[in-house]
Write a protein that holds these residues in place. Structure first.
Motif, PDB file in Angstrom:
ATOM      1  N   LYS A   2     -14.007  12.069  27.389  1.00  0.00           N
ATOM      2  CA  LYS A   2     -14.429  12.122  25.996  1.00  0.00           C
ATOM      3  C   LYS A   2     -13.270  11.765  25.076  1.00  0.00           C
ATOM      4  CE  LYS A   2     -18.523  13.930  26.975  1.00  0.00           C
ATOM      5  NZ  LYS A   2     -19.788  13.189  26.762  1.00  0.00           N
ATOM      6  N   HIS A   3     -13.639  11.265  23.889  1.00  0.00           N
ATOM      7  CA  HIS A   3     -12.663  11.024  22.829  1.00  0.00           C
ATOM      8  C   HIS A   3     -12.790  12.170  21.830  1.00  0.00           C
ATOM      9  CE1 HIS A   3     -13.077   7.050  24.666  1.00  0.00           C
ATOM     10  NE2 HIS A   3     -11.878   6.779  24.167  1.00  0.00           N
ATOM     11  N   VAL A   4     -11.721  12.966  21.729  1.00  0.00           N
ATOM     12  CA  VAL A   4     -11.781  14.251  21.035  1.00  0.00           C
ATOM     13  C   VAL A   4     -10.745  14.310  19.908  1.00  0.00           C
ATOM     14  CG1 VAL A   4     -11.708  16.757  21.330  1.00  0.00           C
ATOM     15  CG2 VAL A   4     -12.413  15.296  23.244  1.00  0.00           C
ATOM     16  N   ILE A   5     -11.197  14.692  18.719  1.00  0.00           N
ATOM     17  CA  ILE A   5     -10.288  14.933  17.597  1.00  0.00           C
ATOM     18  C   ILE A   5     -10.236  16.429  17.349  1.00  0.00           C
ATOM     19  CG2 ILE A   5      -9.858  14.586  15.133  1.00  0.00           C
ATOM     20  CD1 ILE A   5     -11.276  11.911  15.347  1.00  0.00           C
ATOM     21  N   ILE A   6      -9.024  16.967  17.260  1.00  0.00           N
ATOM     22  CA  ILE A   6      -8.837  18.391  16.989  1.00  0.00           C
ATOM     23  C   ILE A   6      -7.846  18.527  15.841  1.00  0.00           C
ATOM     24  CG2 ILE A   6      -8.209  20.646  17.933  1.00  0.00           C
ATOM     25  CD1 ILE A   6      -8.489  19.377  20.753  1.00  0.00           C
ATOM     26  N   THR A   7      -8.206  19.312  14.836  1.00  0.00           N
ATOM     27  CA  THR A   7      -7.274  19.573  13.731  1.00  0.00           C
ATOM     28  C   THR A   7      -6.588  20.923  13.938  1.00  0.00           C
ATOM     29  OG1 THR A   7      -8.918  20.664  12.311  1.00  0.00           O
ATOM     30  CG2 THR A   7      -8.726  18.252  12.135  1.00  0.00           C
ATOM     31  N   GLY A   8      -5.437  21.078  13.302  1.00  0.00           N
ATOM     32  CA  GLY A   8      -4.712  22.337  13.407  1.00  0.00           C
ATOM     33  C   GLY A   8      -4.125  22.562  14.783  1.00  0.00           C
ATOM     34  N   THR A   9      -3.384  21.566  15.284  1.00  0.00           N
ATOM     35  CA  THR A   9      -2.917  21.609  16.674  1.00  0.00           C
ATOM     36  C   THR A   9      -1.439  21.937  16.839  1.00  0.00           C
ATOM     37  OG1 THR A   9      -2.591  19.213  16.580  1.00  0.00           O
ATOM     38  CG2 THR A   9      -4.682  19.996  17.493  1.00  0.00           C
ATOM     39  N   ASN A  24      -7.663  17.941  31.372  1.00  0.00           N
ATOM     40  CA  ASN A  24      -8.929  17.663  32.070  1.00  0.00           C
ATOM     41  C   ASN A  24      -9.366  16.213  31.931  1.00  0.00           C
ATOM     42  OD1 ASN A  24     -10.304  20.239  33.291  1.00  0.00           O
ATOM     43  ND2 ASN A  24      -9.328  20.938  31.402  1.00  0.00           N
ATOM     44  N   GLY A  25      -8.453  15.358  31.502  1.00  0.00           N
ATOM     45  CA  GLY A  25      -8.700  13.922  31.514  1.00  0.00           C
ATOM     46  C   GLY A  25      -9.323  13.333  30.273  1.00  0.00           C
ATOM     47  N   HIS A  26      -9.415  14.097  29.197  1.00  0.00           N
ATOM     48  CA  HIS A  26     -10.008  13.592  27.966  1.00  0.00           C
ATOM     49  C   HIS A  26      -8.926  13.070  27.026  1.00  0.00           C
ATOM     50  CE1 HIS A  26     -13.761  15.353  29.304  1.00  0.00           C
ATOM     51  NE2 HIS A  26     -13.134  16.507  29.479  1.00  0.00           N
ATOM     52  N   LYS A  27      -9.300  12.106  26.191  1.00  0.00           N
ATOM     53  CA  LYS A  27      -8.383  11.548  25.206  1.00  0.00           C
ATOM     54  C   LYS A  27      -8.404  12.410  23.949  1.00  0.00           C
ATOM     55  CE  LYS A  27      -6.975   7.852  27.440  1.00  0.00           C
ATOM     56  NZ  LYS A  27      -5.554   7.684  27.831  1.00  0.00           N
ATOM     57  N   VAL A  28      -7.240  12.851  23.513  1.00  0.00           N
ATOM     58  CA  VAL A  28      -7.148  13.770  22.382  1.00  0.00           C
ATOM     59  C   VAL A  28      -6.347  13.146  21.244  1.00  0.00           C
ATOM     60  CG1 VAL A  28      -6.323  16.023  21.608  1.00  0.00           C
ATOM     61  CG2 VAL A  28      -7.274  15.773  23.912  1.00  0.00           C
ATOM     62  N   LEU A  29      -6.917  13.203  20.051  1.00  0.00           N
ATOM     63  CA  LEU A  29      -6.185  12.875  18.836  1.00  0.00           C
ATOM     64  C   LEU A  29      -5.901  14.208  18.156  1.00  0.00           C
ATOM     65  CD1 LEU A  29      -5.008  10.762  16.935  1.00  0.00           C
ATOM     66  CD2 LEU A  29      -7.221  10.653  15.779  1.00  0.00           C
ATOM     67  N   VAL A  73     -16.140   8.550  18.401  1.00  0.00           N
ATOM     68  CA  VAL A  73     -15.662   9.929  18.546  1.00  0.00           C
ATOM     69  C   VAL A  73     -16.771  10.742  19.202  1.00  0.00           C
ATOM     70  CG1 VAL A  73     -14.940  12.019  17.346  1.00  0.00           C
ATOM     71  CG2 VAL A  73     -14.126   9.792  16.546  1.00  0.00           C
ATOM     72  N   ASP A  74     -16.457  11.348  20.335  1.00  0.00           N
ATOM     73  CA  ASP A  74     -17.452  12.162  21.035  1.00  0.00           C
ATOM     74  C   ASP A  74     -17.468  13.602  20.538  1.00  0.00           C
ATOM     75  OD1 ASP A  74     -18.326  10.166  23.070  1.00  0.00           O
ATOM     76  OD2 ASP A  74     -16.225  10.292  23.672  1.00  0.00           O
ATOM     77  N   ILE A  75     -16.272  14.132  20.247  1.00  0.00           N
ATOM     78  CA  ILE A  75     -16.160  15.522  19.813  1.00  0.00           C
ATOM     79  C   ILE A  75     -15.165  15.609  18.660  1.00  0.00           C
ATOM     80  CG2 ILE A  75     -15.412  17.849  20.468  1.00  0.00           C
ATOM     81  CD1 ILE A  75     -16.222  17.154  23.370  1.00  0.00           C
ATOM     82  N   LEU A  76     -15.583  16.273  17.599  1.00  0.00           N
ATOM     83  CA  LEU A  76     -14.692  16.586  16.478  1.00  0.00           C
ATOM     84  C   LEU A  76     -14.643  18.097  16.342  1.00  0.00           C
ATOM     85  CD1 LEU A  76     -13.045  16.136  13.868  1.00  0.00           C
ATOM     86  CD2 LEU A  76     -15.227  15.796  12.665  1.00  0.00           C
ATOM     87  N   ILE A  77     -13.448  18.659  16.415  1.00  0.00           N
ATOM     88  CA  ILE A  77     -13.292  20.106  16.278  1.00  0.00           C
ATOM     89  C   ILE A  77     -12.477  20.388  15.023  1.00  0.00           C
ATOM     90  CG2 ILE A  77     -12.469  22.241  17.335  1.00  0.00           C
ATOM     91  CD1 ILE A  77     -12.818  20.934  20.065  1.00  0.00           C
ATOM     92  N   ASN A  78     -13.168  20.910  14.012  1.00  0.00           N
ATOM     93  CA  ASN A  78     -12.522  21.280  12.751  1.00  0.00           C
ATOM     94  C   ASN A  78     -11.919  22.666  12.908  1.00  0.00           C
ATOM     95  OD1 ASN A  78     -13.204  18.990  10.998  1.00  0.00           O
ATOM     96  ND2 ASN A  78     -15.324  19.650  11.293  1.00  0.00           N
ATOM     97  N   ASN A  79     -10.661  22.695  13.350  1.00  0.00           N
ATOM     98  CA  ASN A  79     -10.016  23.959  13.692  1.00  0.00           C
ATOM     99  C   ASN A  79      -8.959  24.398  12.683  1.00  0.00           C
ATOM    100  OD1 ASN A  79      -8.931  26.095  15.663  1.00  0.00           O
ATOM    101  ND2 ASN A  79      -7.170  24.725  15.456  1.00  0.00           N
ATOM    102  N   ALA A  80      -8.418  23.463  11.912  1.00  0.00           N
ATOM    103  CA  ALA A  80      -7.350  23.810  10.974  1.00  0.00           C
ATOM    104  C   ALA A  80      -7.818  24.873   9.986  1.00  0.00           C
ATOM    105  CB  ALA A  80      -6.885  22.568  10.218  1.00  0.00           C
ATOM    106  N   LEU A 118     -19.389   8.651  14.971  1.00  0.00           N
ATOM    107  CA  LEU A 118     -20.193   9.582  15.754  1.00  0.00           C
ATOM    108  C   LEU A 118     -21.473   8.882  16.197  1.00  0.00           C
ATOM    109  CD1 LEU A 118     -19.794  12.765  13.501  1.00  0.00           C
ATOM    110  CD2 LEU A 118     -18.544  12.243  15.598  1.00  0.00           C
ATOM    111  N   GLN A 119     -21.988   9.264  17.344  1.00  0.00           N
ATOM    112  CA  GLN A 119     -23.157   8.597  17.896  1.00  0.00           C
ATOM    113  C   GLN A 119     -24.057   9.613  18.586  1.00  0.00           C
ATOM    114  OE1 GLN A 119     -21.294   5.816  20.570  1.00  0.00           O
ATOM    115  NE2 GLN A 119     -20.075   7.392  21.526  1.00  0.00           N
ATOM    116  N   LYS A 120     -25.137   9.146  19.135  1.00  0.00           N
ATOM    117  CA  LYS A 120     -26.042  10.030  19.865  1.00  0.00           C
ATOM    118  C   LYS A 120     -25.255  10.818  20.917  1.00  0.00           C
ATOM    119  CE  LYS A 120     -30.093   9.922  22.909  1.00  0.00           C
ATOM    120  NZ  LYS A 120     -31.111   9.062  23.572  1.00  0.00           N
ATOM    121  N   GLY A 121     -25.366  12.138  20.859  1.00  0.00           N
ATOM    122  CA  GLY A 121     -24.660  12.975  21.820  1.00  0.00           C
ATOM    123  C   GLY A 121     -23.318  13.499  21.338  1.00  0.00           C
TER     124      GLY A 121
END
Length: 226
Positions: A2-9, A24-29, A73-80, A118-121
């Motif tokens: 997955k292509h994953v964006i995480i804020t507040g890292t 776990n093999g996912h691409k993280v921004l 982008v598969d996953i966006l996590i608004n964590n900040a 963002l797309q289906k899924g």
């Protein structure tokens, strides 16, 4: 993968979450003002960008990266998050703005910027707090923080409805007390029942699989009343 964006890292849950996804093999921004902690790890699956999520101009860096390198982008996590602990009568309008710029406006702006990718899924997960849940126990001093965390819950519910035809899921994790640097700074004498790593492991699984079961939902992730 997955292509994953995480804020507040730069620390706490976001820091641990970025490592778990990458391992776990996912691409993280990984997005934070201070990129040094994750840059030191030098993980091949982690790209760090220095961004202040409270600044609209800074958020454009994320869109530019995705447009050039990922296209999706598969996953966006608004964590900040931003927390100010002050008695209500001492809170200024600037204090409220400072908290809302990170916890609400930054979430809305980044999510809006990512909509074209963002797309289906795809799954957008926003990290709120038990303090933002109506009827939960509230703590004096957190008027700005808790009200902001309540605002993003409603925002996510609305976005789930607005983008349901595109099958993009929006969910919220309202977490209880977790032993992070931010918590320790606001409440030095309080010891939380969960570590940042434990919560990050739960969030990892939810971000990957939660959209199969939930959309427009708020999950209360707390083993204690607070």
């Amino acid at each position: 993968m997955k292509h994953v964006i995480i804020t507040g890292t730069s620390r706490g849950i976001g820091f641990e979450l970025a490592k778990i996804f990458a391992n776990n093999g996912h691409k993280v921004l990984a997005i934070s003002r201070n990129t040094t902690p994750l840059s030191k790890i030098n993980h091949e699956n982690i790209t760090t960008i220095s961004v202040d999520v409270s600044k609209t101009s800074d958020l454009k860096k994320i869109s530019e990266f995705v447009e050039i390198n990922w296209k999706k982008v598969d996953i966006l996590i608004n964590n900040a998050g931003k927390l100010i602990n002050k008695p209500f009568t001492e809170l200024t309008t600037d204090d409220f703005l400072e908290v809302y710029k990170v916890n609400v406006f930054g979430v809305a702006e980044l999510t809006k910027n990512m909509i074209p990718f963002l797309q289906k899924g795809s799954h957008v997960v926003t990290i709120s707090s038990m303090g933002g849940i109506q009827g939960s126990m509230k703590f004096p001093g957190l008027a700005a923080y808790s009200s902001a965390k309540g605002a993003v819950i409603t925002l996510s519910e609305l976005l789930a409805e607005e983008y349901k035809e595109q099958q993009i899921a929006f969910n919220v994790l309202a977490i209880g007390a977790v032993q992070t640097e931010m918590l320790a700074e606001a409440f030095p004498d309080y010891k939380a029942p969960l570590s940042a790593t434990e919560m990050a492991e739960y969030m990892y699984d939810f971000a990957l699989n939660g959209n199969k079961f939930y959309n427009g939902k708020v999950l209360q992730v707390s083993s204690t009343t607070p």
